[in-house]
Design a protein around this motif. Structure first.
Motif, PDB file in Angstrom:
ATOM      1  N   ARG A 107      -3.617  -6.462  -0.975  1.00  0.00           N
ATOM      2  CA  ARG A 107      -3.122  -5.163  -0.039  1.00  0.00           C
ATOM      3  C   ARG A 107      -3.148  -3.929  -1.124  1.00  0.00           C
ATOM      4  O   ARG A 107      -3.658  -2.946  -1.019  1.00  0.00           O
ATOM      5  CB  ARG A 107      -2.039  -4.988   0.892  1.00  0.00           C
ATOM      6  N   LYS A 155      -7.584   0.982  -5.183  1.00  0.00           N
ATOM      7  CA  LYS A 155      -8.783   1.598  -5.497  1.00  0.00           C
ATOM      8  C   LYS A 155      -9.200   3.103  -4.666  1.00  0.00           C
ATOM      9  O   LYS A 155      -9.921   3.714  -4.959  1.00  0.00           O
ATOM     10  CB  LYS A 155      -9.950   0.333  -4.760  1.00  0.00           C
ATOM     11  N   LYS A 156      -8.658   2.857  -3.389  1.00  0.00           N
ATOM     12  CA  LYS A 156      -8.656   4.128  -2.738  1.00  0.00           C
ATOM     13  C   LYS A 156      -8.199   5.417  -3.209  1.00  0.00           C
ATOM     14  O   LYS A 156      -8.500   6.453  -3.207  1.00  0.00           O
ATOM     15  CB  LYS A 156      -8.315   3.847  -1.408  1.00  0.00           C
ATOM     16  N   ALA A 157      -7.038   5.180  -3.814  1.00  0.00           N
ATOM     17  CA  ALA A 157      -5.968   6.165  -4.582  1.00  0.00           C
ATOM     18  C   ALA A 157      -6.438   6.523  -6.070  1.00  0.00           C
ATOM     19  O   ALA A 157      -5.946   7.527  -6.551  1.00  0.00           O
ATOM     20  CB  ALA A 157      -4.539   5.881  -4.541  1.00  0.00           C
ATOM     21  N   GLY A 158      -7.209   5.726  -6.556  1.00  0.00           N
ATOM     22  CA  GLY A 158      -7.700   5.925  -8.079  1.00  0.00           C
ATOM     23  C   GLY A 158      -6.753   5.744  -8.831  1.00  0.00           C
ATOM     24  O   GLY A 158      -6.504   6.423 -10.071  1.00  0.00           O
ATOM     25  N   LEU A 193       0.324   3.855  -3.139  1.00  0.00           N
ATOM     26  CA  LEU A 193      -0.006   5.531  -2.629  1.00  0.00           C
ATOM     27  C   LEU A 193       0.998   6.341  -3.017  1.00  0.00           C
ATOM     28  O   LEU A 193       0.746   7.464  -3.278  1.00  0.00           O
ATOM     29  CB  LEU A 193      -0.330   5.554  -0.924  1.00  0.00           C
ATOM     30  N   HIS A 235      -4.387  -3.904  -4.161  1.00  0.00           N
ATOM     31  CA  HIS A 235      -5.666  -3.574  -4.825  1.00  0.00           C
ATOM     32  C   HIS A 235      -6.604  -2.827  -4.279  1.00  0.00           C
ATOM     33  O   HIS A 235      -6.873  -1.780  -4.617  1.00  0.00           O
ATOM     34  CB  HIS A 235      -6.246  -4.849  -5.000  1.00  0.00           C
ATOM     35  N   SER A 236      -6.394  -2.988  -2.718  1.00  0.00           N
ATOM     36  CA  SER A 236      -7.274  -2.238  -1.852  1.00  0.00           C
ATOM     37  C   SER A 236      -6.879  -0.780  -1.907  1.00  0.00           C
ATOM     38  O   SER A 236      -7.588   0.189  -2.015  1.00  0.00           O
ATOM     39  CB  SER A 236      -7.339  -2.707  -0.266  1.00  0.00           C
ATOM     40  N   ALA A 237      -5.448  -0.621  -1.865  1.00  0.00           N
ATOM     41  CA  ALA A 237      -4.708   0.793  -1.747  1.00  0.00           C
ATOM     42  C   ALA A 237      -5.279   1.402  -3.156  1.00  0.00           C
ATOM     43  O   ALA A 237      -5.387   2.758  -3.272  1.00  0.00           O
ATOM     44  CB  ALA A 237      -3.205   0.553  -1.690  1.00  0.00           C
ATOM     45  N   GLU A 286       0.915  -1.246  -0.026  1.00  0.00           N
ATOM     46  CA  GLU A 286      -0.083  -0.001   0.147  1.00  0.00           C
ATOM     47  C   GLU A 286       0.882   0.967  -0.094  1.00  0.00           C
ATOM     48  O   GLU A 286       0.558   2.444  -0.781  1.00  0.00           O
ATOM     49  CB  GLU A 286      -0.920  -0.028   1.140  1.00  0.00           C
TER      50      GLU A 286
END
Length: 224
Positions: A55, A61-64, A32, A57-59, A28
């Motif tokens: 992990r 999605k949040k960061a675009g 980021l 992938h989740s980051a 992440e």
């Protein structure tokens, strides 16, 4: 409209801390950092494992930012490859390839040969990591056709011009495009001390004994 001063760039060779005792940043952190520095995408390519992808992938999605799923395959009889599945079926084949390699090796290792990669190669894109002989590169070109590339990167140790020129000549001979990577091991240069400690633990030596086993500089980080 005028073209941008710098072409778009995505880092395609990234080791996270899931590359045990090699990567000095969490997935992440790498994702980021790439998003903050203006990258359009980033790949996570840990050694013989897809463990860091969840992990990352989740980051992403949040960061675009687009996450490129990948893995570094360290082969027993050929140069290392970066491998990227292009669809779900190819991802399944890559997962099976890693399972085959881990089942035939001692715990913590993965034994994969070039023939294994070719047998699971449908739907994969590969980037070959130097050094590589022309015969091997031609085999990969014949099998993967327009889905194989040759990596080039700056080492910043004085030999870059001659080395990259030789790689460009090899790529032209084998009809394989070149692609720029930075072999990222950390999201920021400030992780260099941690990177050195990880190397010493892996190599069972002290900082004073490590010598050329350490990275030559702190350049293997995510950059603008």
């Amino acid at each position: 409209m005028s073209p941008p001063l710098h072409p778009p760039y995505a880092e395609l060779q990234v080791s996270s801390n899931y590359s045990f005792l090699r990567g000095a940043s969490h997935p992440e952190e790498l994702v980021l950092s790439a998003a903050a520095l203006g990258h359009g995408a980033i790949a996570i390519t840990d050694r013989n494992t897809l463990s860091g992808v969840v992990r990352a992938h989740s980051a992403a999605k949040k960061a675009g930012i687009k996450l490129v799923i990948g893995v570094r395959l360290d082969l027993t009889d050929a140069p290392s490859l970066l491998c990227y599945p292009t669809d779900r079926a190819a991802y399944g084949r890559l997962a099976r390839l890693l399972t085959v390699g881990k089942r035939r090796a001692p715990k913590g290792e993965c034994h994969i040969g070039l023939a294994d990669v070719l047998a699971h190669g449908e739907g994969q894109i590969v980037i070959v990591l130097p050094p590589v002989e022309s015969d091997t590169l031609k085999i990969l070109r014949k099998h993967f056709r327009n889905r194989v590339y040759l990596s080039v990167k700056q080492n910043y140790i004085g030999d870059d011009l001659a080395r990259i020129s030789a790689l460009a000549k090899l790529a032209l001979e084998c009809r394989v495009p070149i692609v720029a990577t930075n072999d990222v091991h950390a999201h920021t240069a400030s992780r260099r001390p941690l990177q050195d400690v990880l190397t010493c633990i892996r190599e069972h030596c002290t900082i004073h004994e490590a010598g050329f086993r350490l990275h030559a500089n702190a350049e293997r980080c995510v950059k603008p």
